[in-house]
Design a protein around this motif. Structure first.
Motif, PDB file in Angstrom:
ATOM      1  N   PRO A   1       0.753  -1.316  -0.066  1.00  0.00           N
ATOM      2  CA  PRO A   1      -0.022   0.116   0.114  1.00  0.00           C
ATOM      3  C   PRO A   1       0.909   1.264   0.091  1.00  0.00           C
ATOM      4  O   PRO A   1       1.843   1.280   0.767  1.00  0.00           O
ATOM      5  CB  PRO A   1      -1.016  -0.141   1.163  1.00  0.00           C
ATOM      6  CG  PRO A   1      -0.686  -1.549   1.634  1.00  0.00           C
ATOM      7  CD  PRO A   1       0.567  -1.942   1.157  1.00  0.00           C
ATOM      8  N   THR A   2       0.278   2.404  -0.604  1.00  0.00           N
ATOM      9  CA  THR A   2       0.995   3.658  -0.869  1.00  0.00           C
ATOM     10  C   THR A   2       0.731   4.328   0.702  1.00  0.00           C
ATOM     11  O   THR A   2      -0.508   4.340   1.071  1.00  0.00           O
ATOM     12  CB  THR A   2       0.442   4.485  -1.609  1.00  0.00           C
ATOM     13  OG1 THR A   2       0.876   3.714  -3.009  1.00  0.00           O
ATOM     14  CG2 THR A   2       1.020   5.674  -1.843  1.00  0.00           C
ATOM     15  N   PRO A   3       1.450   4.799   1.374  1.00  0.00           N
ATOM     16  CA  PRO A   3       1.263   5.545   2.611  1.00  0.00           C
ATOM     17  C   PRO A   3       0.292   6.656   2.298  1.00  0.00           C
ATOM     18  O   PRO A   3       0.437   7.300   1.095  1.00  0.00           O
ATOM     19  CB  PRO A   3       2.653   5.848   3.123  1.00  0.00           C
ATOM     20  CG  PRO A   3       3.228   5.861   2.148  1.00  0.00           C
ATOM     21  CD  PRO A   3       3.021   4.880   0.998  1.00  0.00           C
ATOM     22  N   PRO A   4      -0.736   6.958   3.284  1.00  0.00           N
ATOM     23  CA  PRO A   4      -1.465   8.361   3.017  1.00  0.00           C
ATOM     24  C   PRO A   4      -0.746   9.330   3.029  1.00  0.00           C
ATOM     25  O   PRO A   4       0.154   9.593   3.451  1.00  0.00           O
ATOM     26  CB  PRO A   4      -2.436   8.103   4.291  1.00  0.00           C
ATOM     27  CG  PRO A   4      -2.519   6.821   4.592  1.00  0.00           C
ATOM     28  CD  PRO A   4      -1.098   6.166   4.549  1.00  0.00           C
TER      29      PRO A   4
ATOM     30  N   ASP B   1       7.855   8.305  -0.791  1.00  0.00           N
ATOM     31  CA  ASP B   1       7.904   9.641  -0.722  1.00  0.00           C
ATOM     32  C   ASP B   1       6.946  10.199  -0.314  1.00  0.00           C
ATOM     33  O   ASP B   1       5.770   9.691  -0.362  1.00  0.00           O
ATOM     34  CB  ASP B   1       8.382  10.250  -2.261  1.00  0.00           C
ATOM     35  CG  ASP B   1       9.203  11.883  -2.009  1.00  0.00           C
ATOM     36  OD1 ASP B   1       9.187  12.225  -0.747  1.00  0.00           O
ATOM     37  OD2 ASP B   1       9.331  12.545  -2.993  1.00  0.00           O
ATOM     38  N   CYS B   2       6.781  11.469   0.205  1.00  0.00           N
ATOM     39  CA  CYS B   2       5.616  12.063   0.532  1.00  0.00           C
ATOM     40  C   CYS B   2       5.048  13.268  -0.024  1.00  0.00           C
ATOM     41  O   CYS B   2       6.076  13.944  -0.778  1.00  0.00           O
ATOM     42  CB  CYS B   2       5.787  12.349   2.198  1.00  0.00           C
ATOM     43  SG  CYS B   2       6.050  11.035   3.153  1.00  0.00           S
ATOM     44  N   ASP B   3       4.061  13.894   0.170  1.00  0.00           N
ATOM     45  CA  ASP B   3       3.425  15.036  -0.328  1.00  0.00           C
ATOM     46  C   ASP B   3       4.174  16.209   0.285  1.00  0.00           C
ATOM     47  O   ASP B   3       4.603  16.089   1.484  1.00  0.00           O
ATOM     48  CB  ASP B   3       2.005  15.176  -0.421  1.00  0.00           C
ATOM     49  CG  ASP B   3       1.189  13.897  -1.174  1.00  0.00           C
ATOM     50  OD1 ASP B   3       1.933  13.411  -1.805  1.00  0.00           O
ATOM     51  OD2 ASP B   3       0.158  13.632  -0.596  1.00  0.00           O
TER      52      ASP B   3
ATOM     53  N   THR C   1       5.122   5.658   6.417  1.00  0.00           N
ATOM     54  CA  THR C   1       4.048   6.558   6.723  1.00  0.00           C
ATOM     55  C   THR C   1       4.569   7.812   6.546  1.00  0.00           C
ATOM     56  O   THR C   1       5.745   8.268   6.601  1.00  0.00           O
ATOM     57  CB  THR C   1       3.720   6.191   8.299  1.00  0.00           C
ATOM     58  OG1 THR C   1       4.624   6.598   9.100  1.00  0.00           O
ATOM     59  CG2 THR C   1       3.113   4.854   8.470  1.00  0.00           C
ATOM     60  N   CYS C   2       3.443   8.581   6.129  1.00  0.00           N
ATOM     61  CA  CYS C   2       3.779  10.146   6.055  1.00  0.00           C
ATOM     62  C   CYS C   2       3.078  10.965   7.238  1.00  0.00           C
ATOM     63  O   CYS C   2       1.913  10.441   7.445  1.00  0.00           O
ATOM     64  CB  CYS C   2       3.079  10.547   4.802  1.00  0.00           C
ATOM     65  SG  CYS C   2       4.121   9.986   3.465  1.00  0.00           S
ATOM     66  N   VAL C   3       3.810  11.814   7.816  1.00  0.00           N
ATOM     67  CA  VAL C   3       3.087  12.564   8.941  1.00  0.00           C
ATOM     68  C   VAL C   3       3.370  14.052   8.696  1.00  0.00           C
ATOM     69  O   VAL C   3       4.418  14.381   7.873  1.00  0.00           O
ATOM     70  CB  VAL C   3       3.668  12.191  10.313  1.00  0.00           C
ATOM     71  CG1 VAL C   3       3.321  10.619  10.555  1.00  0.00           C
ATOM     72  CG2 VAL C   3       5.347  12.426  10.301  1.00  0.00           C
ATOM     73  N   THR C   4       2.520  14.821   8.944  1.00  0.00           N
ATOM     74  CA  THR C   4       2.573  16.308   8.689  1.00  0.00           C
ATOM     75  C   THR C   4       3.919  16.846   9.563  1.00  0.00           C
ATOM     76  O   THR C   4       4.473  16.178  10.706  1.00  0.00           O
ATOM     77  CB  THR C   4       1.476  17.214   9.347  1.00  0.00           C
ATOM     78  OG1 THR C   4       1.459  16.815  10.963  1.00  0.00           O
ATOM     79  CG2 THR C   4       0.139  16.567   8.741  1.00  0.00           C
ATOM     80  N   GLU C   5       4.437  17.921   9.285  1.00  0.00           N
ATOM     81  CA  GLU C   5       5.638  18.559   9.859  1.00  0.00           C
ATOM     82  C   GLU C   5       5.331  18.918  11.327  1.00  0.00           C
ATOM     83  O   GLU C   5       6.247  18.572  12.045  1.00  0.00           O
ATOM     84  CB  GLU C   5       5.902  19.572   9.082  1.00  0.00           C
ATOM     85  CG  GLU C   5       6.685  19.688   7.846  1.00  0.00           C
ATOM     86  CD  GLU C   5       6.840  20.666   6.729  1.00  0.00           C
ATOM     87  OE1 GLU C   5       6.585  21.790   7.433  1.00  0.00           O
ATOM     88  OE2 GLU C   5       7.451  20.476   5.731  1.00  0.00           O
ATOM     89  N   ALA C   6       4.421  19.321  11.681  1.00  0.00           N
ATOM     90  CA  ALA C   6       3.990  19.683  13.023  1.00  0.00           C
ATOM     91  C   ALA C   6       4.006  18.384  13.663  1.00  0.00           C
ATOM     92  O   ALA C   6       4.478  18.268  15.023  1.00  0.00           O
ATOM     93  CB  ALA C   6       2.552  20.316  13.249  1.00  0.00           C
TER      94      ALA C   6
END
Length: 1329
Positions: A1089-1092, A1110-1112, A1140-1145
């Protein structure tokens, strides 16, 4: 005198032209009746069809494919020719003196384009016979053929255009005195009557191709004295070419007359406009063999053949003006009057031993006399009309007494499942007082009689798809006039209503611009129409199409605008569960010109209804109504049966999906060869679907990206997914989850809108849709089928890749399976190759394949004759009926337990695929007249196949099995004669044989399988035959073309045809590539799966793949950044965790948490260690004290003695830290041990008797040494500082020493919980003194 009349006529005509121009625009509107939507769609075809190449957009039934939705513009109503074309007509005059119209040609440079008025056209059309003349203004004989007589009965004519006739494309003809227009130079010499066509002895005997309005031996008769028509007896020929561009009076008149006679004379011709015309007239012809001594030469017939074509469709009109005789003398007719015997043959023969059509009940029957008083085409007794391009369709009613079959001619032959299509019918002869009923499948509707030749009815709503029975009943009688009607699903039927853009897919559009096929409703653009909205739901076993609202009433102009805001205040509380539906447009009042009570209807395709309901949904569910409706669907779908694991697994690669022609067919909504929009699968270039639904009605969909990899919903919401309901539906069709198209939209498409498209890819509902309810299935476990092939002279590859040649002549078993699980028959027909320039070719070739799977329909795919390969290259026959695929909605056709389709880019029916419910597939291709066939079988067929394609076991050594199950040794080299003997055991007959079955081929014209079988045929056995010495083909050319292919070499040498050898090598290379690339197994590691909020570098999940994450923007990647797919089919272990991709905050908070965690990870163990250490020592002390106490209690020998210097027996007391209340109570005491317990030495413990031991002072106090120079004493419980203690007063005698555990350096005294055995003396104050 003649000159004056001519000038006067010219002046009169010039004036008439000016008047005609004013009324020309009005004329056509009065003549238009019962026009279908093609009338509007094909305006460009009305007046100009200049291309001779067949246009596949027009179907076999003569209707234009509207699927492409061409530019829809209003027809220009005009009877005139094109103003840009030059006059191509020749000047001639008609010398008929009996009220015949005189046609004279005028140059457009002098008079301009000729325009015919309505009145003039009506006057011309009032005549039965089309014009012919025996004189012209050059002094010639006009149309009369002078070279046709009793000695020379026919003349050849070159047409210089393509004339489609009975499947053939012809450009030449013969005009015969014997009452026919021929297309082969065959002598008229028959020995037996009645005649039978096609000739069964063909090719030994000639089989003529002809159109025969009166096929009989004729002579030229004579006029009777007093005949009003003085034109000479004989055969008249007139050819009118390029009618759309003609501007002269003769050309315009013929074009308009033909156009309207054909349009109104036969159903299905509403858009026809003639391009070329042939008019042949037999005037006053008598029968052959008449007595010269009688009046036989005056017993004559006059009849006419009119042929009109647009080079795609061809129509024939038989006009019988006068019929006096029926039979010539060789057929048993009288020499006096031509009566008796076997009457003339009336009908059509395609020739070359193919097909024929005898016009019953008139042909070769006494009813032939009725030809001049029957027919009633265009209301004329004696006029009969036919469509003759691909198959013969009669446009006139016929007597029923002599009919063996009762076929209906009707148009259109297809319609939308939702109903509303006007169907015109011809068959029985109607009376205006008759009551007619039409039955579509099992649903009856009331029809209406339009004329003696025509009735009409409107199709009802049918929950069914594919071919169904269509029949009519007259006055409550039986339904024995029958035909086959093709029901189109709402998704495949041409759009009757459509939207200009995609705003209807939004949930809150501002406006919707819609258009519709106004001509399908009526040609009256001022008629009032109603636009209504309908919904669809499945809440019970019975599906419902529910009326919702009347959206608008307007005129039939073909377009309007809907404003959703106008429906915001609607109250549809009972229909708020409707999420999908359709737009319907119908006439407010049925058009009286159609004569039917029910109005015609046009439908849109299924659409989402949020644009209409979103105001009410928001009131009901709140602003997040999309989420609420998605949650409701998820709950309902979870309560339904799990189906996803019972559908076919998707192929891993696009090339596998394309090659698996037994289970997957193109999804025409996302097709690399056709519609590439892929609205529901953004980023895909091609999607496939399972050909047939499984037992529960479910299907699979697989989509592939531009790299050819399977797209997964685990990566994006645009991936393909399994479907609870198949688009084609499932029998019995009228139950929930089985309705064609609508069930699929209800269960699988609309949830995509509510959960994903209207919420977003990362919405919780969309995540549930993607990962749970409609999750793409990876290709782990997919097994490609095996394939076998036959091509060339015939060369075969078995399922286990054994290559050999077999040149039998006849019908043979290719594959036969008869097991508990599968029953399958695939058969091939091999016919001898055409002769080459050296004579007979000793080889055969594949000409037809027939197949049946268990109880499925029988499908036969047959090569057409070489002259018939122009528009269609293959004949497809299903259950004895020819079917065609040139309309978009008919590209995929469903039959009993099978689907037959042609790829969307194949326009000439040269590539046909048959798919059966068992997963078996049959593919037939045609190129340059040569066939190639392939059979695809899934793994479930392993070890149960027999026939020329061998035993499917993955071993070549056991491929050759006889029908009785005997294995023979597979020859590896040398002669193929043994193979030929083995193959001959698989020959078929019409009777059922054990282990082989019977022939499935449709044998026409009283033929059988034995017609094709020749046991005496001896083919070439050598794999590398020697080139004949007489051959002019150089061996170097053969080697250059064929290379290392012995199959190609064999065919080139045997046939001496380069094109044959080229196609053999083409089919061979194509099959080898399919087997080595498309049908190979690959190792898949499954979905990754592609991470959200992330991306993958590739969607490849096959062995050897490396995937980078890679992340958005605005997100930070955590976990394993790369993954590898191993050859074992496993992904490498993510040592750093899943990506996984998480926001910078979130990332910064996570880093702070990590720092705090690190500190805590250090401090907490340290604190725990300290606590443990402290606890350890504390517990150790406690354990020691308890051991001491236990020892004291348990030891009888150990006790404390408190020895007083005074003789007194003290009583036992517990030592207390309290200071005695009287200082004189104790003067001097000694604490002693008797048998003290062993005590380990301890540090910092004071011993009694040392220099720092306490001492008693004179005043009765105890004094302890101090770290300072002074001493401390206790008096009356108080600490008193004193000077040095006198050593003389210190006690000198001790009976032992013990440890008091007293602290040093003035630290507080802590007594352990020890039991002291102390005797407390009773001392009075006096004694102390």
């Amino acid at each position: 005198m003649r000159l004056g009349v001519s000038l006067a006529f010219a002046l009169l005509l010039v004036g008439a032209v000016a008047w005609a121009d004013e009324v020309a625009v009005k004329t056509e509107a009065d003549g238009i009746k019962n026009l279908s939507k093609e009338e509007t769609d094909n305006s460009s075809e009305e007046d100009a069809k200049d291309d001779a190449v067949p246009k596949p957009s027009i179907s076999e039934s003569g209707e234009t494919d509207q699927s492409a939705q061409p530019n829809r513009k209003k027809r220009q109503l005009s009877f005139g020719g094109s103003s840009s074309s030059k006059n191509q007509g020749s000047s001639s005059s008609n010398s008929n003196t009996n009220s015949q119209t005189k046609y004279r040609s005028y140059s457009s440079s002098r008079t301009g384009p000729y325009t015919i008025s309505k009145e003039e056209l009506d006057r011309v059309r009032a005549e039965l016979m089309y014009p012919y003349t025996d004189k012209d203004d050059r002094g010639g004989t006009g149309d009369l053929e002078k070279n046709i007589n009793a000695q020379n009965t026919q003349v050849n004519k070159q047409l210089t255009f393509l004339l489609p006739f009975f499947g053939f494309g012809l450009n030449y003809t013969w005009v015969s005195l014997n009452g026919y227009l021929g297309f082969s130079d065959a002598p008229f010499n028959w020995q037996h009557y009645p005649l039978s066509f096609p000739v069964q002895e063909w090719p030994t005997k000639p089989d003529p191709s002809f159109i025969g309005p009166f096929y009989s031996k004729c002579n030229i008769g004579e006029l009777k004295p007093g005949d009003m028509d003085t034109r000479k007896p004989g055969v008249y020929w007139r050819l009118e070419r390029d009618l759309p561009s003609r501007q002269d009076q003769r050309g315009v008149t013929i074009r308009e007359r033909l156009k309207w006679d054909i349009r109104e004379g036969i159903v299905g011709a509403e858009i026809f406009s003639p391009k070329h015309a042939i008019i042949v007239t037999w005037k006053n012809v008598t029968f052959s063999g008449g007595s010269v001594n009688t009046q036989a030469k005056y017993v004559t017939n006059t009849f006419q053949l009119v042929v009109a074509t647009d080079e795609i469709r061809t129509y024939a009109i038989f006009n019988y003006e006068y019929m006096a005789w029926t039979s010539h003398t060789e057929a048993g007719g009288s020499t006096d009057d031509g009566q008796g015997g076997v009457p003339a043959y009336v009908g059509f023969n395609a020739g070359n031993g193919t097909r024929s059509y005898e016009y019953t009940p008139y042909s070769q029957k006494l009813y032939i006399r009725d030809l001049s008083v029957a027919g009633f085409a265009n209301g004329f007794p004696g006029r009969h009309i036919f469509r003759i391009d691909e198959k013969i369709l009669a446009g006139c009613c016929r007597r029923e007494e002599e009919l063996r079959e009762y076929p209906l001619t009707f148009a259109p032959e297809h319609g939308n499942m939702l109903g509303g299509t006007l169907v015109n019918v011809t068959g029985p002869c109607f009376k205006l007082t008759d009551a007619v009923r039409c039955q579509f499948d099992t649903t009856e509707v009331e029809g209406v009689i339009l004329s003696g030749n025509k009735a009409a009815c409107v199709t009802p709503r049918l929950f069914v798809s594919g071919h169904v029975d269509f029949s009519i009943s007259i006055n409550g009688g039986p339904y024995y006039w029958k035909g086959r009607f093709f029901v189109e699903t709402p998704l495949t039927a041409p759009e009757g209503v459509w939207f200009k853009d995609d705003s209807y897919q939004e949930h809150s559009p501002q406006s919707l611009d819609i258009e519709w096929l106004a001509g399908n409703l009526t040609m009256n653009r001022d008629a009032s129409v109603q636009i209504s909205l309908w919904g669809y739901r499945e809440v019970t076993i019975t599906p419902e199409i529910v009326y919702i609202d009347m959206l608008k009433e307007t005129t039939n102009i073909g377009f309007t605008t809907l404003v959703p805001q106008e429906y915001s205040n609607r109250d549809n509380r009972e229909n708020l569960d409707l999420e999908m539906g359709l737009i319907m447009i119908n006439l407010t009042t049925a058009d009286p010109e159609y004569g039917v009570k029910e109005t015609t209807i046009v439908w849109s395709r299924p659409i989402p209804l949020a644009w209409y309901f979103h105001y009410q949904w928001a009131n009901l569910h709140g602003s997040n109504w999309q989420q609420a409706m998605c949650d409701r669907w998820i709950e309902n779908d979870r309560n339904l049966r799990n189906f996803a694991y019972e559908v076919e697994r998707c192929p891993c690669l696009l090339k596998q999906a394309v090659a698996d022609k037994g289970r997957f067919l193109p999804d025409f909504s996302c097709d690399q060869d056709g519609n590439t929009e892929c609205d529901y699968h953004f980023g895909a270039i091609h999607c496939v679907r399972t050909a047939l639904p499984n037992k529960d009605g479910a299907g699979q969909q697989c989509c592939y990206d531009r790299d050819g990899y399977l797209m997964m919903t685990a990566d994006k919401m645009w991936g393909g997914n399994p479907h609870r309901a198949h688009n084609l539906g499932k029998t019995p069709f009228d139950e929930a989850n089985k309705v064609p198209s609508l069930s699929h939209w209800y269960h699988d498409v609309i949830p995509f809108y509510t959960c994903c498209k209207w919420q977003g890819e990362q919405a919780p509902g969309c995540v549930t849709f993607r990962f749970e309810r409609r999750c793409s299935q990876n290709c782990v476990g997919y097994t490609p089928p095996s394939a076998a092939a036959v091509f060339g002279d015939p060369h075969l590859y078995t399922f286990d890749d054994l290559a050999y040649s077999f040149n039998g002549k006849g019908e043979y078993v290719l594959v036969r399976v008869d097991s508990i699980r599968h029953v399958l028959d695939v058969q091939g027909r091999f016919e001898q190759i055409d002769k080459n320039y050296l004579g007979e070719a000793k080889g055969t070739m594949l000409t037809a394949i027939a197949a049946r799977d268990n109880i499925s329909s029988i499908v036969e795919i047959r090569r057409r004759p070489s002259d018939a390969i122009w528009r269609y290259h293959l004949d497809v026959i299903v259950d004895g009926e020819r079917i065609y695929f040139d309309r978009y909605s008919q590209k995929i056709q469903q039959f009993r337990e099978c689907v037959v389709y042609t790829p969307s880019n194949i326009l000439n029916q040269s590539h046909v695929i048959v798919m059966f419910s068992s997963g078996a597939g049959v593919e037939v291709m045609e190129n340059r007249g040569f066939l190639g066939g392939r059979v695809y079988l899934p793994l479930s067929f392993a070890n149960i196949t027999r026939g020329l394609f061998g035993n499917f076991t993955f071993l070549k050594s056991d491929d050759l099995v006889t029908p009785d199950g005997t294995y023979i040794e597979t020859p590896m080299e040398g002669t193929s004669e043994n193979l030929y003997k083995w193959g001959m055991e698989w020959v078929l007959e019409d009777k059922d044989q054990p282990f082989k079955g019977k022939s499935l081929f449709m044998h026409e014209n009283s033929r059988s399988s034995n017609y094709y079988y020749d046991k005496d045929f001896v083919p070439e056995f050598e794999n590398l035959p020697v080139l004949s010495e007489n051959a002019t083909t150089p061996i170097t050319e053969i080697n250059t073309v064929c290379g290392d292919s012995y199959q190609c070499y064999f065919d080139f040498v045997v046939t001496l045809r380069r094109d044959f050898a080229v196609m053999t090598k083409y089919y061979q290379d194509q099959f080898v590539n399919i087997k080595s690339q498309g049908l190979i197994r690959v190792i898949s590691c499954g979905a990754l799966p592609t991470p959200p909020h992330g991306r993958k570098s590739t969607f490849n999940f096959l062995s050897g793949a490396e995937v980078k994450f890679d992340c958005d923007p605005g997100y930070v990647l955590l976990g394993e950044q790369r993954r590898w797919c191993y050859a074992s089919g496993d992904w490498n272990w993510p040592e750093n965790g899943e990506a996984t991709c998480v926001t910078e905050a979130e990332y910064m908070a996570l880093q702070q948490g990590i720092t705090a965690g690190t500190v805590l990870a250090i401090l907490i163990p340290l604190l725990i260690a300290i606590l443990c250490f402290t606890s350890y020592h504390r517990n150790k002390r406690k354990d020691y004290t308890e051991s001491q106490s236990s020892a004291i209690r348990n030891s009888g020998k150990q006790r404390f003695s408190f020895i007083q210097t005074r003789s007194r027996t003290p009583s036992p007391k517990v030592l207390s830290s309290t200071t005695p209340s009287h200082k004189d109570s104790v003067e001097t005491t000694h604490l002693s041990w008797e048998n003290p317990p062993p005590v380990p030495p301890r540090t910092n413990e004071l011993r009694l008797g040392h220099s720092d031991s306490p001492s008693a002072s004179d005043d009765g106090s105890l004094t302890y040494p101090s770290s300072e120079s002074g001493r401390h004493s206790f008096q009356n419980g108080k600490k008193v500082r004193k000077g040095r203690v006198d050593p003389g007063k210190s006690p000198q005698n001790f009976d032992g020493e013990y440890y008091t555990n007293e602290p040093v350096d003035d630290k507080p005294v802590v007594f352990q919980n020890v039991l002291w055995d102390i005797e407390q003396p009773t001392v009075s104050k006096q004694s102390a003194v």
